[in-house]
Design an enzyme around this catalytic site. Structure first.
Site, short mmCIF file in Angstrom:
data_model
loop_
_atom_site.label_atom_id
_atom_site.label_comp_id
_atom_site.label_asym_id
_atom_site.label_seq_id
_atom_site.Cartn_x
_atom_site.Cartn_y
_atom_site.Cartn_z
N GLY A 54 0.81 -1.20 0.00
CA GLY A 54 0.00 0.00 0.00
C GLY A 54 0.85 1.25 0.00
O GLY A 54 1.98 1.26 0.50
N SER A 55 0.31 2.32 -0.58
CA SER A 55 1.00 3.60 -0.52
C SER A 55 0.87 4.16 0.90
O SER A 55 0.09 3.69 1.71
CB SER A 55 0.40 4.58 -1.53
OG SER A 55 0.63 4.13 -2.85
N GLY A 56 1.65 5.19 1.20
CA GLY A 56 1.63 5.77 2.53
C GLY A 56 2.82 5.40 3.38
O GLY A 56 2.93 5.83 4.53
N HIS A 225 -0.25 0.76 9.69
CA HIS A 225 -1.54 1.10 9.08
C HIS A 225 -2.50 1.60 10.16
O HIS A 225 -3.71 1.45 10.04
CB HIS A 225 -2.17 -0.11 8.41
CG HIS A 225 -1.32 -0.76 7.38
ND1 HIS A 225 -0.56 -1.87 7.64
CD2 HIS A 225 -1.09 -0.44 6.09
CE1 HIS A 225 0.09 -2.22 6.55
NE2 HIS A 225 -0.20 -1.36 5.59
N GLY A 414 -11.60 0.71 7.88
CA GLY A 414 -12.64 1.52 7.28
C GLY A 414 -12.75 1.48 5.77
O GLY A 414 -13.54 2.22 5.20
N ASP A 415 -11.99 0.60 5.09
CA ASP A 415 -12.01 0.63 3.63
C ASP A 415 -12.76 -0.52 2.98
O ASP A 415 -12.88 -0.59 1.76
CB ASP A 415 -10.57 0.66 3.08
CG ASP A 415 -9.79 -0.61 3.38
OD1 ASP A 415 -10.30 -1.46 4.15
OD2 ASP A 415 -8.68 -0.77 2.85
N THR A 458 -7.21 -7.07 0.81
CA THR A 458 -7.48 -8.47 1.11
C THR A 458 -8.74 -8.97 0.41
O THR A 458 -8.75 -10.05 -0.19
CB THR A 458 -7.63 -8.66 2.64
OG1 THR A 458 -6.42 -8.24 3.27
CG2 THR A 458 -7.89 -10.11 2.97
N GLY A 567 -16.64 -7.92 6.02
CA GLY A 567 -16.54 -8.69 4.79
C GLY A 567 -17.64 -9.73 4.67
O GLY A 567 -18.22 -9.93 3.59
#
Length: 591
Positions: A54-56, A225, A414-415, A458, A567
């Site tokens: 992931g970016s960040g 994260h 939260g994504d 995921t 999920g």
């Protein structure tokens, strides 16, 4: 927490940051569509090393692409794994493959699944590829980490540096993999932070939430994260460092005794999580070095202090210790490889003037690996009914986004809701723009491509693996009408295939808790409505279920008692819509 940003659009932010890497290092190029940073062609063939995530976390991983380090890096959206398709393209078309490829990934479920799928596709195409998962974090002990295992954090950059230097010297893939694995096995890291970070583009958190740290608190073991660590404490720097070093080096702590420092040669890495001033990082470094010598009689022979792997502008730092051991390959030592020159903007080494003067404009364009057209299977469905039912399920997923996001805010990052909605909307667009053939394998193949290209993290990896396997399983069922019995058999095969990539089982609080009862009930009853209702019951059953897998493992707290697994809930919404069951109000409210 600072919620102010110069660039609030996360997509624009990631894309422009990747472009900037090609401005600061003329030896690298960018595949903007797939967010792949890679070395320009023209150098001597060697084992290629690919990483990403992931970016960040900049300068990881893109700014570590260059001579003597990585060959390519694949970027996802902020804090989310890149898709398997991005990774496949990087492996098969953006690096030299002549001498083999080593893919390194940090131990996060989405990264392992997506990179694993990309690696498997490359192997199936005949490429020689090895994959190494790095897990150096001791912030969460063995008991709490469970099946997931340790996370990968800043120590990963030492694996990249050492492996990259060895590859640059012409070593074989076997030796590069061996030394990279040996490095990873001799690493421990732990982080700490004074606050969570705010991701650009996301809503502001509730200032009254218990998730926030008070002005006096520090989170020990916080992940990169925003994940929680081993606990919070009100301590000064000396006591904080004391606790962190104990987690890394106390051989009596059976839950965290991962490394026995039995060498006189130790490398120390003090990493800035992004928001600590250079001045303060100097003070932290001095404290760590002082305690290592006084308490453990350890005098590092190399000390690296700076910004290597961030959590956006995280107000924290991490400590990594590498136990330098004999590589037993008859070549340069681990330390010599660490000291070897490299040319990457994120590493503390300047770009050579010869590189600037070369003004290379070469890029890798064109072929991205053989794209196979799916062949007709002869397995037929009523295309209009299939489209109507599928659209109903996807519409319900889109409508459920707010609830899924709310649940994932409690027990995740939260994504999940946004990711499911993005994938559902993309498939709905495909259904709107495309006339289905009625051959279920051909039509499902088109849907799989959309899912692979629009869903990351995921969930995206799990759905892509499952749907690819379902497509293959349906093809094996022969020709004729795709009856409920045929669907049930194919779904069962796909579920079994998925289990080879994830240890998740019913009861682990994952989407499997919704998938498994759907597949089993459809197989025993042949009734889609009963199967969908069983899926919803399974999703409801995750409320109060303690997670064994996924990011919830690291977060802790009592959120899992308040809401179902996001999920599982999102998947059950799809099945209910597919079966034509009308939507109801959300049963759960955040407490």
């Amino acid at each position: 927490m600072s919620a102010k940003h110069f660039i609030n659009d996360p997509t624009h932010l990631v894309n422009t940051a990747l472009h900037a890497l090609t401005i600061t290092n003329p030896s690298i190029a960018l595949d903007a569509e797939n967010k792949i940073v890679y070395r320009r062609p023209g150098h001597t063939p060697q084992v290629s090393i690919i990483s990403g995530g992931g970016s960040g976390h900049e300068p990881s991983f893109g700014a570590f692409v260059g001579d003597g380090l990585l060959s390519a890096a694949v970027a996802g959206t902020i804090f989310a794994s890149p898709s398997a398709e991005q990774i496949r393209r990087a492996i098969m078309s953006r690096v030299d493959s002549e001498k083999g490829i080593l893919v390194t990934v940090m131990n996060y479920t989405g990264d392992v699944l997506n990179f694993g799928m990309g690696v498997e596709k490359a192997k199936a195409a005949g490429l020689k590829v090895e994959m190494l998962v790095v897990a150096d974090d001791v912030g969460v002990g063995r008991k709490a980490a469970g099946k997931v295992g340790r996370r990968g954090i800043a120590g990963t950059v030492l694996v990249h540096k050492i492996a990259g230097a060895l590859a640059a010297k012409g070593a074989s893939l076997e030796d590069v993999y061996k030394v990279a694995k040996l490095t990873a096995e001799n690493l421990v890291s732990v982080g700490a932070s004074l606050d969570h970070v705010h991701v650009p583009g996301r809503a502001l958190p509730d200032p009254n939430s218990d998730e926030n740290l008070s002005a006096e608190e520090v989170e020990i073991g916080m992940g990169i994260h925003n994940e929680a660590g081993s606990g919070r404490a009100k301590v000064d720097l000396p006591e904080l460092v004391k606790r962190m070093l104990a987690q890394m080096l106390d051989s009596k702590d059976e839950d965290r005794a991962y490394l026995n420092v039995n060498s006189n040669e130790v490398v120390l890495l003090i990493n800035n999580l992004g928001g600590v001033s250079v001045l303060e990082l100097g003070g932290i470094t001095a404290e760590v070095v002082g305690q290592l010598e006084k308490t453990y009689n350890v005098k590092p022979i190399r000390i690296l202090a700076g910004t290597y792997m961030t959590s956006l502008n995280g107000l924290g730092f991490s400590i990594s210790i590498l136990n330098v051991v004999n590589t037993n390959i008859g070549g340069p030592s681990m330390l010599q490889l660490l000291d070897a020159p490299c040319e990457a903007a994120g590493w503390a080494a300047p770009i050579r003037k010869e590189t600037w003067e070369a003004k290379s404009t070469q890029t890798r364009e064109g072929a991205t690996g053989a794209e196979e057209e799916a062949k007709e299977s002869g397995l037929k469905v009523d295309s209009e009914l299939f489209k109507t039912q599928l659209s109903a399920g996807l519409d319900r997923v889109v409508a459920a986004e707010a609830d899924v996001t709310k649940y994932d805010t409690v027990v995740g990052d939260g994504d999940c809701g946004i990711g499911l909605k993005r994938g559902a909307e993309a498939v709905l667009k495909l259904l709107s723009d495309t006339k289905l053939s009625g051959d279920v394998v051909l039509d499902l193949s088109k849907i799989v491509q959309v899912v692979e290209n629009t869903m990351d993290g995921t969930s995206g990896a799990l759905y892509a693996i499952f749907l690819n396997s379902l497509t293959h399983s349906l093809r094996q069922q022969g020709s004729g009408e795709a009856t409920p019995k045929i669907w049930a058999a194919a779904l069962k095969q796909a579920s079994e295939s998925l289990s080879t990539y994830t240890p998740a089982q019913p009861g682990d609080r994952t989407l499997i808790d919704a998938l498994h009862p759907f597949v089993e009930t459809l197989g025993s009853s042949g009734d889609l409505k009963k199967a969908a209702e069983a899926s919803r019951k399974g999703a409801e059953g995750t409320k109060g279920m303690k997670a064994s897998l996924g990011r919830t493992v690291y977060i802790g707290g009592s959120g899992f008692e308040q809401v179902p697994d996001p999920g599982a809930w999102g998947l059950s919404e799809f099945f209910l819509g597919l079966a034509g069951i009308k939507s109801t109000e959300s049963e759960y409210e955040m407490v």
